[in-house]
Design a protein around this motif. Structure first.
Motif, PDB file in Angstrom:
ATOM      1  N   LEU A  29       0.811  -1.216   0.000  1.00 39.21           N
ATOM      2  CA  LEU A  29       0.000   0.000   0.000  1.00 39.21           C
ATOM      3  C   LEU A  29       0.844   1.265   0.000  1.00 39.21           C
ATOM      4  O   LEU A  29       0.485   2.251  -0.636  1.00 39.21           O
ATOM      5  N   GLY A  30       1.975   1.228   0.715  1.00 44.64           N
ATOM      6  CA  GLY A  30       2.855   2.386   0.739  1.00 44.64           C
ATOM      7  C   GLY A  30       2.202   3.604   1.388  1.00 44.64           C
ATOM      8  O   GLY A  30       1.267   3.495   2.175  1.00 44.64           O
ATOM      9  N   GLY A  31       2.716   4.768   1.035  1.00 44.62           N
ATOM     10  CA  GLY A  31       2.137   6.010   1.529  1.00 44.62           C
ATOM     11  C   GLY A  31       2.256   6.171   3.037  1.00 44.62           C
ATOM     12  O   GLY A  31       3.246   5.772   3.660  1.00 44.62           O
ATOM     13  N   MET A  32       1.226   6.739   3.647  1.00 42.49           N
ATOM     14  CA  MET A  32       1.228   7.014   5.074  1.00 42.49           C
ATOM     15  C   MET A  32       1.259   5.730   5.901  1.00 42.49           C
ATOM     16  O   MET A  32       1.874   5.696   6.976  1.00 42.49           O
ATOM     17  N   ILE A  33       0.607   4.669   5.411  1.00 44.19           N
ATOM     18  CA  ILE A  33       0.631   3.392   6.138  1.00 44.19           C
ATOM     19  C   ILE A  33       2.059   2.869   6.245  1.00 44.19           C
ATOM     20  O   ILE A  33       2.501   2.419   7.314  1.00 44.19           O
ATOM     21  N   ASP A  34       2.787   2.961   5.151  1.00 40.50           N
ATOM     22  CA  ASP A  34       4.187   2.524   5.148  1.00 40.50           C
ATOM     23  C   ASP A  34       5.018   3.361   6.116  1.00 40.50           C
ATOM     24  O   ASP A  34       5.828   2.825   6.888  1.00 40.50           O
ATOM     25  N   ILE A  35       4.814   4.650   6.114  1.00 36.45           N
ATOM     26  CA  ILE A  35       5.599   5.537   6.981  1.00 36.45           C
ATOM     27  C   ILE A  35       5.329   5.241   8.450  1.00 36.45           C
ATOM     28  O   ILE A  35       6.254   5.118   9.269  1.00 36.45           O
ATOM     29  N   VAL A  36       4.066   5.099   8.814  1.00 40.09           N
ATOM     30  CA  VAL A  36       3.705   4.860  10.217  1.00 40.09           C
ATOM     31  C   VAL A  36       4.265   3.519  10.696  1.00 40.09           C
ATOM     32  O   VAL A  36       4.882   3.427  11.769  1.00 40.09           O
ATOM     33  N   ILE A  37       4.066   2.452   9.908  1.00 37.12           N
ATOM     34  CA  ILE A  37       4.529   1.127  10.312  1.00 37.12           C
ATOM     35  C   ILE A  37       6.050   1.089  10.441  1.00 37.12           C
ATOM     36  O   ILE A  37       6.595   0.581  11.438  1.00 37.12           O
ATOM     37  N   MET A  38       6.752   1.647   9.482  1.00 38.83           N
ATOM     38  CA  MET A  38       8.203   1.564   9.511  1.00 38.83           C
ATOM     39  C   MET A  38       8.814   2.453  10.584  1.00 38.83           C
ATOM     40  O   MET A  38       9.864   2.132  11.144  1.00 38.83           O
ATOM     41  N   ARG A  39       8.160   3.574  10.925  1.00 39.58           N
ATOM     42  CA  ARG A  39       8.696   4.394  12.027  1.00 39.58           C
ATOM     43  C   ARG A  39       8.515   3.680  13.355  1.00 39.58           C
ATOM     44  O   ARG A  39       9.380   3.756  14.231  1.00 39.58           O
ATOM     45  N   LEU A  40       7.400   2.974  13.520  1.00 40.56           N
ATOM     46  CA  LEU A  40       7.212   2.181  14.729  1.00 40.56           C
ATOM     47  C   LEU A  40       8.260   1.065  14.811  1.00 40.56           C
ATOM     48  O   LEU A  40       8.810   0.794  15.892  1.00 40.56           O
TER      49      LEU A  40
END
Length: 295
Positions: A121-132
């Protein structure tokens, strides 16, 4: 007229995998030890010569059978309160394999789901998951597990859940990296053009092609789970006495190290061999499943 010579049939997937796997003799040895360990764990109730919690007050700190004072009644000797070490090691293998299976299964399932969502999916979902995930990786794994167990209370269940949380980032990052490679393939594009939805794309088309590195990581995750559980048990945050767990067995008898070496040596050797076996098998799986390593 010459006879028609048929070309030999190529081996099936399982035969090809086993052929590549057995070239690594260390991996075969590790697999054999794991099978023996599994048989002992499943049959501990019948194979163990004594109840692991039974205290024999007439045999405190009895040495192994080959030392002076030892007997065939207690082949590997007894601990400080007269419990049979061999029986406790057998039942401890059951607990170690159960914890390893639970930790690897939960962390693998959650890691696959989160990695697929982040990579596809990428986008904001990718950013949130990977920062966690980055935050979790920034903390020492054993320290993070200790904090979680201290919050929820020391027990084998809480320790297993804490180790699941600690192991999760590795599966997330590995799944995401594999998905990012696969989403650019032609078969994914063709499936998308044909009208396949996101769920079908992730779990039917993409996921099967990402399983090879995950299988290798899962085999190595078993060894990490066994080692970390032993460390938590040694620190008093895992299985609680009188549960026969290898790390707890070490913690209970440290004061007898000099006068009764066997109460420390045998649980330590059990941990060493179990971790080594899973690491060797993981190397063999990597050699068999990674096409870049095949000649």
């Amino acid at each position: 007229m010459s006879e028609l010579v048929l070309a030999p049939m190529p081996p099936g997937p399982l035969a090809a995998f086993w052929g590549d796997f057995r070239r690594n003799k260390g991996a075969v040895l590790g697999l054999a030890y794991i099978v023996v360990m599994l048989v002992i764990a499943l049959g501990a109730g019948w194979l163990a010569p004594h109840d692991p919690t039974m205290q024999y007050r007439d045999a405190l700190l009895q040495p192994p059978v080959w030392q002076d004072g030892g007997s065939w009644r207690f082949v590997l000797g007894t601990d400080d309160i007269g419990r049979d070490l061999l029986s406790r090691l057998m039942f401890g293998s059951r607990l170690s394999l159960l914890v390893g299976c639970l930790v690897v299964t939960l962390s693998l399932i959650l890691g696959i789901v989160m990695g697929l969502l982040a990579g596809y999916l990428g986008g904001m979902i990718d950013i949130v998951i990977m920062r966690l995930v980055d935050i979790m990786l920034a903390l020492p794994s054993l320290l993070l597990a200790l904090v979680l167990v201290a919050i929820f209370g020391p027990s084998i269940v809480n320790a297993s859940l804490a180790l699941t949380f600690v192991a999760l980032p590795h599966y997330v990052r590995l799944t995401r990296a594999a998905v990012l490679i696969e989403v650019s393939r032609d078969y994914v594009t063709a499936s998308r053009v044909a009208g396949a939805g996101a769920m079908r794309q992730m779990f039917i088309n993409v996921l099967p092609n990402c399983l090879a590195p995950l299988i290798v990581q899962a085999s190595l995750g078993f060894s990490n789970a066994i080692l970390d559980m032993a460390a938590l048990g040694f620190l008093g945050m895992g299985a609680q006495p009188p549960t026969p767990e290898w790390g707890t067995m070490l913690a209970d008898v440290l004061q007898f190290t000099q006068r009764a070496w066997w109460v420390v040596a045998f649980p330590g050797i059990a941990i060493l061999l179990a971790v080594l076996a899973f690491n060797l098998m993981g190397d063999g799986l990597r050699d068999a499943l990674d096409p870049k390593l095949k000649v």
